[in-house]
Design an enzyme around this catalytic site. Structure first.
Site, PDB file in Angstrom:
ATOM      1  N   GLU B  29       0.813  -1.222   0.000  1.00  0.00           N
ATOM      2  CA  GLU B  29       0.000   0.000   0.000  1.00  0.00           C
ATOM      3  C   GLU B  29       0.846   1.271   0.000  1.00  0.00           C
ATOM      4  O   GLU B  29       0.476   2.275  -0.608  1.00  0.00           O
ATOM      5  CB  GLU B  29      -0.951   0.035   1.199  1.00  0.00           C
ATOM      6  CG  GLU B  29      -2.087  -0.966   1.116  1.00  0.00           C
ATOM      7  CD  GLU B  29      -1.730  -2.300   1.764  1.00  0.00           C
ATOM      8  OE1 GLU B  29      -0.544  -2.499   2.088  1.00  0.00           O
ATOM      9  OE2 GLU B  29      -2.632  -3.131   1.927  1.00  0.00           O
ATOM     10  N   PHE B  91     -11.971  -6.763  13.528  1.00  0.00           N
ATOM     11  CA  PHE B  91     -10.868  -7.272  12.718  1.00  0.00           C
ATOM     12  C   PHE B  91     -10.459  -6.217  11.683  1.00  0.00           C
ATOM     13  O   PHE B  91     -11.291  -5.638  10.996  1.00  0.00           O
ATOM     14  CB  PHE B  91     -11.294  -8.564  12.011  1.00  0.00           C
ATOM     15  CG  PHE B  91     -10.222  -9.087  11.088  1.00  0.00           C
ATOM     16  CD1 PHE B  91      -9.002  -9.500  11.595  1.00  0.00           C
ATOM     17  CD2 PHE B  91     -10.430  -9.134   9.718  1.00  0.00           C
ATOM     18  CE1 PHE B  91      -7.998  -9.956  10.751  1.00  0.00           C
ATOM     19  CE2 PHE B  91      -9.439  -9.592   8.868  1.00  0.00           C
ATOM     20  CZ  PHE B  91      -8.222 -10.003   9.385  1.00  0.00           C
ATOM     21  N   GLN B  92      -9.171  -5.969  11.575  1.00  0.00           N
ATOM     22  CA  GLN B  92      -8.601  -4.977  10.664  1.00  0.00           C
ATOM     23  C   GLN B  92      -9.208  -3.598  10.864  1.00  0.00           C
ATOM     24  O   GLN B  92      -9.446  -2.858   9.918  1.00  0.00           O
ATOM     25  CB  GLN B  92      -8.752  -5.427   9.207  1.00  0.00           C
ATOM     26  CG  GLN B  92      -7.848  -6.599   8.878  1.00  0.00           C
ATOM     27  CD  GLN B  92      -7.673  -6.859   7.394  1.00  0.00           C
ATOM     28  OE1 GLN B  92      -8.577  -6.578   6.611  1.00  0.00           O
ATOM     29  NE2 GLN B  92      -6.526  -7.384   7.008  1.00  0.00           N
ATOM     30  N   LYS B 141     -17.637  -0.217   5.276  1.00  0.00           N
ATOM     31  CA  LYS B 141     -18.080  -1.235   4.337  1.00  0.00           C
ATOM     32  C   LYS B 141     -19.567  -1.117   4.011  1.00  0.00           C
ATOM     33  O   LYS B 141     -19.987  -1.298   2.870  1.00  0.00           O
ATOM     34  CB  LYS B 141     -17.786  -2.621   4.916  1.00  0.00           C
ATOM     35  CG  LYS B 141     -18.008  -3.744   3.906  1.00  0.00           C
ATOM     36  CD  LYS B 141     -17.569  -5.092   4.455  1.00  0.00           C
ATOM     37  CE  LYS B 141     -17.682  -6.157   3.364  1.00  0.00           C
ATOM     38  NZ  LYS B 141     -17.270  -7.485   3.842  1.00  0.00           N
ATOM     39  N   MET B 459      24.392   8.348   2.612  1.00  0.00           N
ATOM     40  CA  MET B 459      24.250   9.660   3.234  1.00  0.00           C
ATOM     41  C   MET B 459      24.450   9.566   4.748  1.00  0.00           C
ATOM     42  O   MET B 459      25.083  10.418   5.355  1.00  0.00           O
ATOM     43  CB  MET B 459      22.870  10.237   2.895  1.00  0.00           C
ATOM     44  CG  MET B 459      22.723  11.707   3.236  1.00  0.00           C
ATOM     45  SD  MET B 459      23.955  12.739   2.448  1.00  0.00           S
ATOM     46  CE  MET B 459      23.035  13.462   1.102  1.00  0.00           C
TER      47      MET B 459
END
Lengths: 177, 554
Positions: B29, B91-92, B141, B459
């Site tokens: 993602e 959940f999630q 949802k 760096m």
């Protein structure tokens, strides 16, 4: 240095979080905060007292004005404004001190909102310094419990509220390939 | 649109199944957000990314902050658990609305399907207007699953969203006057020029005033690198001439910049002799770091367009007055430039990273899109690769997110299939973005990945060398995959080179190869970026080159 900021915000979930987020992201501690609906129920008025370095004061107000939910943020610290605070005190008082407490309350223009054999509940309003004095005096009479509303302030300046007009969207066509 | 589906976005992906919107499945993602940025940075259009609730949304966060810092228009759509379950540790579930509040220009939690069309339109409007930025829309949802009658969105009313685009006429007129009165003017142009599409107006202004011009890391390409007035990037790794110019100028014309600490060095010593004209669309940027003597809040394109008219009007009367002083100013600029030009290093034994940049520059000739990761290679690319146009140089400037370069190149190549796209990445950042090799292969995107591989987090190592007594702590990346095998595993060609003699032909082969190409270039391990302004120093206190060995007397 303490700064008083007054904001007019849209009454939407998350609006308060965005405003306080500007302060917490910079590590500033909020001294007091009040929020309530205005006569227009879609808008809320927030008054914040916060400890901000003087060099960052205007930056903080600018960042708040940038928030989409904020219609106006103004710094009332130096401007002409009236600021008040409400204090509720519960005090235990025995028979000996009751009269003296009532006298003191009268001097500060406070109202007795509850009286019982245990003691009193007292309501006072005024500017924060005055309220500090009042609380100090009441403490000398015994155990007290204090709830302060935090500062509410109103500007005496007639600052024009500048709002963005609605934007007309050009017709969007459904996507086709 | 770049995304990654999940449980709560199932209904959305079901709708996408036979919808003409093109969805690109990335492999992480975070890379969806970076790819959306690559799309947005290379076109100016809003890039869209999509993720599911919980881990999907939290993985977007880095990309959103990155877009916020660089003012890139991105709309992120995230799924959320069903309204009834919000707050139940479902959940999630994650508090996406709360988490992304400070990562976005604005964010929404859609509570009813009736609000959805309006909210989506507001999100795109907010992302693309004013100072652009990321906007997130969190959609439960049940809202995705809901059915409602669609009424077209015709107006957007955001009373608190104040846009100042025009600029104050009186201020603009005064700015024109100040510009002609200056004896040592310097134009300091940034990303704002690119965002507002004001590059043409900038060129006119620069040519009318004949002022030396620096473009910031975000502003490279705002003025063509081949323009005779272009000096270089200023700041920590800017050229001697750019930084001396800023320090000695009597007028800084700051356009779409935010006086970033990497540009100003020690703020108190920055441009001590200069008055500042600051043009920015965001009032909060004015006076944030450096007080402006003449602030103008407005869109760079509109402000510069009007400014140029005033400059033109005043030119006949005002231009001759300071002509001599300005000629002397240019002489001084040229003197600085000649004294310490940005010089690439070359070697016969090892490939110098600067050499890589020079070869890429030769192939690009100022026309290719270069998407860079973060680190030493980013600075060398910014120093040595020319950009004739805006929107060719894509890099994570403000946030400095490693792992940006490859997914951003993916987004850019989708947006600009006609363009040659290089992804210049260090070996550290490359290993953060390896998953996207699959996306490249999947779509046969002809991105040319150039890994500038020094076996170190260069760096960080440079700073350990210079400021931490050369105690190299956790910076050596001693395992790197075989590029040929790695690319081969994904089905496209790859190669590792280490001799300078191979460099040119290897890059040419990569560019000629029709699909993706992974070129792993083993460069000098201990090369450092110079010039360098040490942290806390003023920008004229540059370290121009590495400490030279001192000859010891016999």
């Amino acid at each position: 240095m303490l700064q008083i900021i007054s904001l007019l915000v849209e009454n939407k979930p998350g609006a308060l979080m965005r405003v306080t987020g500007v302060l917490t992201a910079r590590g500033f501690n909020i001294e007091s905060l009040t929020v309530a609906k205005t006569f227009d129920p879609t808008l809320s008025r927030i008054s914040i007292v916060v400890d901000v370095e003087s060099s960052l004061r205007s930056q903080v107000v600018k960042q708040m004005n940038k928030l989409v939910n904020v219609l106006q943020a103004v710094d009332l610290t130096d401007g002409p404004a009236v600021a008040r605070e409400l204090v509720l005190i519960r005090i235990r008082a025995n028979m000996n001190s009751r009269t003296a407490i009532l006298k003191e309350a009268e001097i500060f223009g406070a109202r007795i909102v509850d009286s019982s054999t245990e003691g009193f509940a007292i309501e006072a309003t005024g500017d924060p310094e005055k309220m500090n004095e009042f609380i100090d005096i009441m403490r000398s009479y015994g155990d007290i419990e204090v709830t302060r509303s935090g500062l509410v302030a109103v500007s005496l300046d007639n600052k024009k509220l500048r709002l963005s007009p609605p934007v007309v969207r050009e017709k969007t066509e459904p996507v086709t390939t | 649109m770049f995304g990654y589906p999940g449980g709560v976005t199932l209904p959305f992906y079901d709708a996408l199944y036979d919808h003409p919107i093109r969805h690109v499945l990335v492999r992480h993602e975070q890379n969806a957000a970076f790819a959306a940025q690559g799309y947005a940075r290379s076109t100016g259009k809003v890039g869209v990314c999509c993720a599911t609730s919980g881990p999907g949304a939290t993985n977007l966060v880095t990309g959103l902050v990155d877009a916020m810092m660089d003012s890139i228009p991105v709309v992120a759509l995230t799924g959320q658990v069903t309204s009834k379950l919000i707050g139940s540790d479902a959940f999630q579930e994650a508090d996406t609305f709360g988490i992304t509040r400070s990562c976005t220009k604005h964010n929404f939690l859609v509570k009813s399907i009736a609000d959805l069309p309006q909210t989506i339109h507001e999100a795109f409007y907010l992302a693309s207007s004013g100072r652009p930025g990321p906007v997130l829309v969190d959609i439960p949802k049940d809202v995705f699953q809901g059915q409602a009658h669609y009424t077209p969105v015709t107006t957007i009313h955001l009373p608190g969203y104040k846009l100042n685009t025009e600029g104050h006429t009186g201020q603009i007129r005064r700015a024109a006057q100040m510009m002609w009165e200056a004896k040592r003017p310097m134009v300091y142009a940034g990303g704002g020029i690119i965002h507002s599409g004001a590059h043409e107006e900038l060129r006119q202004l620069v040519e009318m005033l004949d002022a030396p011009t620096v473009c910031t890391l975000m502003g490279l390409g705002a003025l063509s690198s081949t323009h005779r007035n272009f000096i270089s990037m200023p700041g920590m790794h800017g050229s001697f001439a750019a930084n001396m110019g800023m320090t000695q100028a009597d007028l800084l014309i700051a356009l779409g910049v935010r006086f970033d600490d990497r540009v100003t060095g020690r703020l108190a010593a920055f441009a001590p002799h200069a008055k500042v004209i600051h043009v920015d669309i965001d009032p909060a940027e004015i006076g944030k770091n450096r007080a402006a003597d003449l602030p103008i809040v407005g869109d760079a394109k509109k402000v510069l367009g009007r400014l140029n008219k005033f400059l033109e009007e005043l030119k006949p009367a005002e231009a001759p007055k300071n002509a001599a002083a300005r000629a002397a100013w240019w002489d001084q600029m040229r003197g600085w430039r000649d004294a310490h030009p940005l010089t690439p290093e070359f070697s016969d034994e090892e490939i110098k990273p600067q050499h890589v940049m020079m070869e890429i520059d030769r192939l690009s000739a100022g026309e290719a899109i270069v998407s860079s990761d973060v680190g030493q290679h980013q600075m060398w690319a910014a120093q040595f690769i020319r950009f004739n146009h805006p929107r060719l140089w894509l890099n994570s400037g403000g946030l400095g997110s490693m792992g940006f370069g490859l997914p951003s190149a993916v987004g850019a190549q989708f947006a600009r299939p006609d363009k040659l796209v290089f992804a210049i990445i260090g070996d550290g950042g490359f290993q953060m973005s390896i998953p996207e090799l699959a996306t490249l292969a999947n779509h046969a995107l002809p991105v040319k990945i150039v890994v500038v591989n020094n076996g170190y987090l260069g760096m960080v190592r440079q700073w350990q060398e210079l400021f931490y007594n050369n105690r190299l702590s956790a910076v050596q990346l001693d395992t790197f995959p075989d590029a040929e095998k790695l690319a081969g595993a994904y089905g496209f060609p790859g190669r590792t080179i280490e001799k300078p003699s191979e460099l040119r032909s290897a890059l040419e082969t990569a560019v000629k190869s029709p699909g993706p190409y992974l070129l792993n270039i083993r460069v000098t391990p201990f090369e450092n970026v110079y010039p360098m302004v040490p942290a806390g120093a003023a920008i004229n206190e540059m370290v121009l080159r590495p400490p030279q060995p001192v000859p010891v007397g016999k």
